[in-house]
Scaffold this active site. Structure first.
Site, PDB file in Angstrom:
ATOM      1  N   ASP A 104      62.395 -13.113   1.060  1.00  0.00           N
ATOM      2  CA  ASP A 104      63.770 -12.621   0.878  1.00  0.00           C
ATOM      3  C   ASP A 104      64.604 -13.457   1.858  1.00  0.00           C
ATOM      4  O   ASP A 104      64.167 -14.557   2.238  1.00  0.00           O
ATOM      5  CB  ASP A 104      63.842 -11.104   1.169  1.00  0.00           C
ATOM      6  N   LYS A 135      59.782  -2.811   0.745  1.00  0.00           N
ATOM      7  CA  LYS A 135      60.529  -3.902   1.389  1.00  0.00           C
ATOM      8  C   LYS A 135      60.168  -3.909   2.865  1.00  0.00           C
ATOM      9  O   LYS A 135      59.871  -2.861   3.439  1.00  0.00           O
ATOM     10  CB  LYS A 135      62.035  -3.675   1.244  1.00  0.00           C
TER      11      LYS A 135
END
Ligand code: NDP
Ligand code: 2IT
Length: 451
Positions: free
Chosen positions: A170, A130
């Site tokens: 995201d 991430k």
């Protein structure tokens, strides 16, 4: 065999807390997984001896870098960027990029840790990662966002690659940002390769990727209902958020005959007792992605709806709740209110939206509760299929991708039932997802030996 460090859960967690001071979100995510894994590996010495959980809870690496850019008034702005590469035992690191002022190393470490289990559950060969920045895209011009994205990629490009680490979107990172970042990667490397997913359809993106997370979450909810002999038809749902995941979850609920009552953003929530129809959902998509407006504008457009400033939608009675905004947006009190109001199922579109106390409330009340790593895995699953399409230089049809998404979500549900079935037929989806996600990664790590 060497003497294993067979410490108990609390000793293990004390170590995690000591090594990650102040990283509350990361510690929370590790605890939620560790309590189930401890039970599972209790009689499996090989995982203890190889310190597998300890190793998964220590990212392979955390890259932190400075991102400088110039705003429209010629001020030089300095942001922080990160890429957390948590684990690549079963495939290249894979996971989104988040641009939001609340982004910290702790937030990205929790997300990369969760992503490792989620990606394993999809059955596709993807490790967990991430990235992101504390950059706030809200109120910025397109030119400012472009300059920021190019500067961000000018550092990130050296850490990623189609067989190394494949980022995606995201919170705060959608089609516009992916376009700017992919363009900059291509320009720097002079390589057109599938290094990001969530790309535009004109340049290697996959059909169904924009819809996949929200649709997948509703497929998972539907799978839980079907498992209990229930259906979505005529039922009501409350949804938080009004971004990619929230709007596509709403769309699928409406298609399956349900009624959506709420959307929210960080300023509050709107409640539309008439139901948020497809036409209204399209309006919200336009508001958020083109006009880049706020959700309170909904009540000026659609009469009968009300706006509740500074509040979350959990006080509205409904059959289903889908938290689709951000982490820790549903606490113990919210969960107790939902249970009191007769909620029957919760499916998380967001990552870790429910606090540990909230999860316990749902479990104690035997509510069907699907954690994000199971329910929202449809997005990264179709990202994995975008990687496959890029590798074979082909684009699959809507039908093929739609069917694949349905099958993958069903497969995740089956794994959760296999490992999470407990007495009385109640499925502990958290436990099921944690154990099934862990096992594949752990067994791959055992195969590699100590590293
Ligand atoms: P978007 O940026 O499209 O939308 C985010 C939404 O959540 C907006 O409505 C935003 O409101 C709201 N929000 C964000 N931060 C906060 C906050 N601190 N408090 C209240 N509301 C907030 O993001 P996505 O829809 O893509 O992501 C939503 C969630 O889903 C995240 O948890 C993400 O990690 C998760 N997820 C996303 C996937 C994807 O494919 N996109 C895949 C799997 C999970 P505002 O406009 O006011 O900021
Ligand atoms: O949290 C997530 O799963 C995502 N933001 C999507 C990641 C991806 O690589 O598509």
């Amino acid at each position: 065999m060497a003497v294993s460090d067979h410490v108990d859960l609390e000793t293990f967690m004390a170590g995690v807390e000591k090594r990650n001071p102040g990283q509350t979100e990361f510690i929370q995510a590790v605890r939620e997984v560790a309590q189930d894994i401890y039970e599972f590996i209790d009689d499996k010495e090989q995982y203890h001896a190889a310190q597998i959980l300890r190793r998964i809870a220590e990212p392979d690496r955390v890259v932190s870098f400075r991102v400088c850019w110039e705003d429209d008034n010629h001020n030089i702005r300095v942001q922080r960027g990160w890429r957390v590469q948590n684990n690549n035992a079963i495939g290249p690191y894979k996971g989104g990029i988040r641009f939001h002022p609340s982004v910290t190393e702790s937030v990205l470490k929790f997300l990369a840790f969760e992503q490792t289990f989620k990606n394993s559950l999809t059955g596709l060969p993807m490790g967990g990662g991430k990235g992101g920045s504390n950059f706030n895209p809200r109120g910025k011009s397109d030119a400012e966002v472009q300059r920021f994205c190019q500067s961000f990629m000018t550092e990130l490009y050296r850490h990623i690659g189609p067989d190394t680490d494949v980022p995606a979107g995201d919170i705060g990172v959608g089609g516009r940002e992916i376009g700017y970042m992919f363009g900059q990667y291509k320009r720097i490397t002079n390589r057109w390769e599938g290094v990001l997913t969530g790309k535009g359809m004109e340049y290697g993106g996959s059909k169904m990727r924009p819809e996949a997370t929200g649709y997948g979450a509703v497929y998972f909810l539907n799978n839980m209902l079907t498992h209990k002999g229930l259906s979505m038809e005529g039922k009501t749902a409350i949804i938080s958020g009004s971004g990619n995941v929230a709007t596509h979850a709403a769309e699928k609920i409406v298609q399956l005959g349900g009624k959506v009552l709420t959307f929210s953003d960080s300023s509050g929530y709107i409640h539309d007792p008439d139901g948020i129809s497809q036409e209204k959902i399209d309006w919200v998509k336009h508001l958020k992605t083109v006009k880049r407006g706020r959700i309170n504008e909904y009540v000026e457009e659609f009469s009968g709806a009300s706006f509740h400033a500074g509040k979350r939608p959990w006080e509205v009675s409904a059959d289903f709740a889908l938290p689709c905004a951000t982490q820790n947006e549903l606490n113990g009190d919210d969960a107790r209110m939902l249970v009191k109001n007769g909620i029957s199922a919760v499916a998380e579109g967001a990552n870790m939206p429910t606090t540990l106390e909230g999860v316990k409330v749902f479990h104690d009340a035997k509510i069907m509760y699907a954690p994000g790593k199971a329910a929202n895995a449809g997005g990264v699953a179709v990202s994995g299929l975008e990687m496959s399409q890029n590798s074979e230089r082909l684009a699959w049809s809507d039908e093929r991708l739609g069917q694949s998404l349905t099958d993958i979500m069903l497969g995740i549900h089956e794994q959760c039932v296999e490992y999470g079935n407990s007495e009385g037929g109640y499925v502990d989806y958290v436990k099921g997802a944690n154990i099934a996600g862990f096992k594949k990664v752990a067994d791959a790590m055992l195969a590699y030996g100590v590293m």
